[in-house]
Design a protein around this motif. Sequence first.
Motif, PDB file in Angstrom:
ATOM      1  N   MET A   1      -3.676  -0.964   4.102  1.00 61.91           N
ATOM      2  CA  MET A   1      -4.014  -0.530   5.785  1.00 61.91           C
ATOM      3  C   MET A   1      -5.842  -2.067   5.691  1.00 61.91           C
ATOM      4  N   LYS A   2      -6.293  -1.549   4.233  1.00 62.22           N
ATOM      5  CA  LYS A   2      -7.172  -2.424   4.178  1.00 62.22           C
ATOM      6  C   LYS A   2      -6.710  -3.735   4.121  1.00 62.22           C
ATOM      7  N   LYS A   3      -5.849  -3.741   3.151  1.00 60.49           N
ATOM      8  CA  LYS A   3      -5.360  -5.235   2.653  1.00 60.49           C
ATOM      9  C   LYS A   3      -4.588  -5.985   4.218  1.00 60.49           C
ATOM     10  N   LEU A   4      -4.116  -5.408   5.360  1.00 56.30           N
ATOM     11  CA  LEU A   4      -4.106  -6.019   6.678  1.00 56.30           C
ATOM     12  C   LEU A   4      -4.620  -5.670   7.385  1.00 56.30           C
ATOM     13  N   MET A   5      -6.237  -5.427   7.107  1.00 58.02           N
ATOM     14  CA  MET A   5      -7.405  -5.567   7.715  1.00 58.02           C
ATOM     15  C   MET A   5      -7.951  -6.975   7.704  1.00 58.02           C
ATOM     16  N   GLY A  36       2.538  -7.713   8.865  1.00 54.24           N
ATOM     17  CA  GLY A  36       2.470  -6.227   8.687  1.00 54.24           C
ATOM     18  C   GLY A  36       3.684  -5.955   7.482  1.00 54.24           C
ATOM     19  N   TYR A  37       4.731  -6.585   7.159  1.00 54.01           N
ATOM     20  CA  TYR A  37       5.415  -6.300   7.267  1.00 54.01           C
ATOM     21  C   TYR A  37       5.680  -5.292   5.227  1.00 54.01           C
ATOM     22  N   MET A  38       4.497  -6.116   4.552  1.00 54.72           N
ATOM     23  CA  MET A  38       4.346  -4.824   3.069  1.00 54.72           C
ATOM     24  C   MET A  38       3.777  -3.807   3.895  1.00 54.72           C
ATOM     25  N   MET A  39       3.232  -3.234   5.371  1.00 49.57           N
ATOM     26  CA  MET A  39       2.975  -1.753   5.652  1.00 49.57           C
ATOM     27  C   MET A  39       4.218  -1.102   6.033  1.00 49.57           C
ATOM     28  N   ALA A  40       5.154  -1.583   6.640  1.00 46.38           N
ATOM     29  CA  ALA A  40       6.009  -1.509   7.100  1.00 46.38           C
ATOM     30  C   ALA A  40       6.952  -0.964   6.836  1.00 46.38           C
ATOM     31  N   THR A  41       6.863  -1.516   4.271  1.00 44.67           N
ATOM     32  CA  THR A  41       8.153  -1.738   3.731  1.00 44.67           C
ATOM     33  C   THR A  41       7.481   0.255   2.995  1.00 44.67           C
ATOM     34  N   THR A  42       6.622  -0.176   3.192  1.00 43.70           N
ATOM     35  CA  THR A  42       5.333   1.558   2.746  1.00 43.70           C
ATOM     36  C   THR A  42       5.716   2.180   3.709  1.00 43.70           C
ATOM     37  N   SER A  43       6.013   2.731   4.773  1.00 38.50           N
ATOM     38  CA  SER A  43       5.672   4.074   6.085  1.00 38.50           C
ATOM     39  C   SER A  43       7.302   3.729   5.487  1.00 38.50           C
ATOM     40  N   THR A  44       8.225   2.515   5.465  1.00 36.76           N
ATOM     41  CA  THR A  44       9.908   3.372   5.525  1.00 36.76           C
ATOM     42  C   THR A  44       9.558   3.970   4.226  1.00 36.76           C
ATOM     43  N   LEU A  45       9.422   3.235   3.143  1.00 39.50           N
ATOM     44  CA  LEU A  45       9.242   4.405   2.096  1.00 39.50           C
ATOM     45  C   LEU A  45       9.418   5.772   2.092  1.00 39.50           C
ATOM     46  N   SER A  46       8.407   5.625   2.484  1.00 39.10           N
ATOM     47  CA  SER A  46       7.848   7.454   2.180  1.00 39.10           C
ATOM     48  C   SER A  46       9.061   8.409   3.429  1.00 39.10           C
ATOM     49  N   LEU A  47       9.395   7.500   4.604  1.00 40.86           N
ATOM     50  CA  LEU A  47      10.257   8.580   5.183  1.00 40.86           C
ATOM     51  C   LEU A  47      11.663   8.227   4.350  1.00 40.86           C
ATOM     52  N   HIS A  59       5.647   6.560  -6.473  1.00 38.03           N
ATOM     53  CA  HIS A  59       6.514   5.908  -5.311  1.00 38.03           C
ATOM     54  C   HIS A  59       5.870   5.165  -4.709  1.00 38.03           C
ATOM     55  N   PHE A  60       5.068   5.532  -4.176  1.00 41.40           N
ATOM     56  CA  PHE A  60       3.484   4.657  -3.808  1.00 41.40           C
ATOM     57  C   PHE A  60       2.728   3.224  -4.963  1.00 41.40           C
ATOM     58  N   ASP A  61       2.630   4.198  -6.207  1.00 39.14           N
ATOM     59  CA  ASP A  61       2.574   2.990  -6.906  1.00 39.14           C
ATOM     60  C   ASP A  61       2.521   2.249  -7.065  1.00 39.14           C
ATOM     61  N   TRP A  62       4.332   2.246  -7.079  1.00 37.77           N
ATOM     62  CA  TRP A  62       4.728   0.804  -7.308  1.00 37.77           C
ATOM     63  C   TRP A  62       5.493  -0.144  -6.149  1.00 37.77           C
ATOM     64  N   ILE A  63       5.167   0.710  -4.573  1.00 37.79           N
ATOM     65  CA  ILE A  63       5.150  -0.393  -3.662  1.00 37.79           C
ATOM     66  C   ILE A  63       3.643  -1.236  -3.441  1.00 37.79           C
ATOM     67  N   THR A  64       2.992  -0.509  -3.562  1.00 38.40           N
ATOM     68  CA  THR A  64       1.553  -1.222  -3.220  1.00 38.40           C
ATOM     69  C   THR A  64       1.483  -2.154  -4.892  1.00 38.40           C
ATOM     70  N   SER A  65       2.234  -2.004  -5.634  1.00 37.47           N
ATOM     71  CA  SER A  65       2.372  -3.039  -6.758  1.00 37.47           C
ATOM     72  C   SER A  65       2.777  -4.435  -6.327  1.00 37.47           C
ATOM     73  N   GLU A  66       3.488  -4.461  -5.543  1.00 35.06           N
ATOM     74  CA  GLU A  66       3.754  -5.906  -4.357  1.00 35.06           C
ATOM     75  C   GLU A  66       5.330  -5.794  -5.978  1.00 35.06           C
ATOM     76  N   PRO A  67       6.109  -5.497  -5.814  1.00 30.71           N
ATOM     77  CA  PRO A  67       6.758  -6.031  -6.168  1.00 30.71           C
ATOM     78  C   PRO A  67       7.906  -7.350  -5.577  1.00 30.71           C
ATOM     79  N   LEU A  68       8.647  -8.030  -6.815  1.00 29.35           N
ATOM     80  CA  LEU A  68       9.163  -8.754  -6.848  1.00 29.35           C
ATOM     81  C   LEU A  68      10.244  -8.778  -5.471  1.00 29.35           C
TER      82      LEU A  68
END
Length: 86
Positions: A1-5, A36-47, A59-68
């Motif tokens: 969220m901070k990155k998006l803002m 906002g696609y990064m944040m949407a990806t994180t939300s989708t992963l959690s669901l 899971h969240f560490d992996w997605i926030t590390s922005e894998p290729l």
Amino acid sequence: MKKLMRAYMEGAKWCYSKYMPSTMEEYMKVAIVGAGYMMATTSTLSLVVMEENIVTNEHFDWITSEPLIVRASCTVARLMDDIVGY
């Protein structure tokens, strides 16, 4: 969220100062996060993972590390969005 803002603020600064990024890399650095696609990806992963009842910090560490794969899909989505908006 901070990155998006932060990306929104950078885009606003560019807009108000009438700044045009000099390279595509400079633009994409802000545009990918700002879409906002990064944040949407994180939300989708959690669901998706919630159905399995196994949500861990891994899971969240992996997605926030922005894998290729996430970065590439966000780049494609952002460029498609820019083309349609043009």
